[in-house]
Design a protein around this motif. Structure first.
Motif, PDB file in Angstrom:
ATOM      1  N   THR A   1       9.642  -3.983   4.510  1.00 51.20           N
ATOM      2  CA  THR A   1       8.573  -4.464   5.391  1.00 51.20           C
ATOM      3  C   THR A   1       7.724  -3.298   5.883  1.00 51.20           C
ATOM      4  O   THR A   1       6.491  -3.390   5.926  1.00 51.20           O
ATOM      5  N   LEU A   2       8.374  -2.197   6.242  1.00 53.06           N
ATOM      6  CA  LEU A   2       7.637  -1.001   6.674  1.00 53.06           C
ATOM      7  C   LEU A   2       6.711  -0.526   5.563  1.00 53.06           C
ATOM      8  O   LEU A   2       5.548  -0.180   5.820  1.00 53.06           O
ATOM      9  N   VAL A   3       7.218  -0.500   4.328  1.00 52.02           N
ATOM     10  CA  VAL A   3       6.413  -0.067   3.182  1.00 52.02           C
ATOM     11  C   VAL A   3       5.171  -0.950   3.059  1.00 52.02           C
ATOM     12  O   VAL A   3       4.042  -0.444   2.939  1.00 52.02           O
ATOM     13  N   GLU A   4       5.358  -2.264   3.094  1.00 53.91           N
ATOM     14  CA  GLU A   4       4.241  -3.204   2.939  1.00 53.91           C
ATOM     15  C   GLU A   4       3.239  -3.094   4.087  1.00 53.91           C
ATOM     16  O   GLU A   4       2.025  -3.094   3.860  1.00 53.91           O
ATOM     17  N   GLU A   5       3.747  -3.009   5.307  1.00 57.71           N
ATOM     18  CA  GLU A   5       2.854  -2.958   6.471  1.00 57.71           C
ATOM     19  C   GLU A   5       2.100  -1.634   6.554  1.00 57.71           C
ATOM     20  O   GLU A   5       0.932  -1.614   6.952  1.00 57.71           O
ATOM     21  N   LEU A   6       2.741  -0.527   6.199  1.00 54.90           N
ATOM     22  CA  LEU A   6       2.027   0.752   6.183  1.00 54.90           C
ATOM     23  C   LEU A   6       0.962   0.765   5.096  1.00 54.90           C
ATOM     24  O   LEU A   6      -0.129   1.296   5.308  1.00 54.90           O
ATOM     25  N   ASP A   7       1.259   0.163   3.954  1.00 56.54           N
ATOM     26  CA  ASP A   7       0.259   0.038   2.891  1.00 56.54           C
ATOM     27  C   ASP A   7      -0.940  -0.768   3.396  1.00 56.54           C
ATOM     28  O   ASP A   7      -2.093  -0.381   3.199  1.00 56.54           O
ATOM     29  N   ALA A   8      -0.669  -1.878   4.080  1.00 54.49           N
ATOM     30  CA  ALA A   8      -1.744  -2.717   4.626  1.00 54.49           C
ATOM     31  C   ALA A   8      -2.537  -1.968   5.698  1.00 54.49           C
ATOM     32  O   ALA A   8      -3.768  -2.060   5.743  1.00 54.49           O
ATOM     33  N   LEU A   9      -1.851  -1.210   6.545  1.00 53.82           N
ATOM     34  CA  LEU A   9      -2.537  -0.411   7.564  1.00 53.82           C
ATOM     35  C   LEU A   9      -3.456   0.599   6.891  1.00 53.82           C
ATOM     36  O   LEU A   9      -4.605   0.783   7.316  1.00 53.82           O
ATOM     37  N   GLY A  10      -2.972   1.236   5.838  1.00 57.60           N
ATOM     38  CA  GLY A  10      -3.793   2.200   5.103  1.00 57.60           C
ATOM     39  C   GLY A  10      -5.046   1.553   4.546  1.00 57.60           C
ATOM     40  O   GLY A  10      -6.143   2.112   4.661  1.00 57.60           O
ATOM     41  N   GLN A  11      -4.909   0.380   3.960  1.00 60.23           N
ATOM     42  CA  GLN A  11      -6.078  -0.328   3.426  1.00 60.23           C
ATOM     43  C   GLN A  11      -7.057  -0.670   4.545  1.00 60.23           C
ATOM     44  O   GLN A  11      -8.270  -0.540   4.375  1.00 60.23           O
TER      45      GLN A  11
END
Length: 90
Positions: A60-70
């Motif tokens: 979940t952290l991986v996915e949410e950090l990716d989304a934050l980056g976008q």
């Protein structure tokens, strides 16, 4: 301790560090070390964090950090320390 590596790369802008650090604090991820540079307008940050007490699963952290980056226009990658070490062996 669950050490992980976070890398953040993209065009420099105000608030990148603040947004990433706020996300980590909100999810109980402790920053152990941080290094950042700006080269010709490009932002580069590397963090070593402890995700042992994270309030969300690693995936979940991986996915949410990716989304934050976008959302903020940078690339954010979170990897377990062992994986990062293996990928960057010479």
């Amino acid at each position: 301790m669950e050490k992980c590596i976070i890398t953040v790369v993209g065009k420099d802008q105000v608030g990148i560090i603040a947004k990433v650090c706020a996300y980590l604090a909100d999810h109980s991820v402790n920053i152990l070390d941080i290094s950042q540079t700006i080269l010709q307008g490009y932002f580069n940050m590397m963090m070593i964090v402890d995700a042992s007490n994270a309030s969300s699963p690693f995936a979940t952290l991986v996915e949410e950090l990716d989304a934050l980056g976008q959302e903020i226009g940078v690339t954010i990658k979170l990897q377990h320390e062992e994986i990062f070490d293996m990928m960057h062996r010479i």
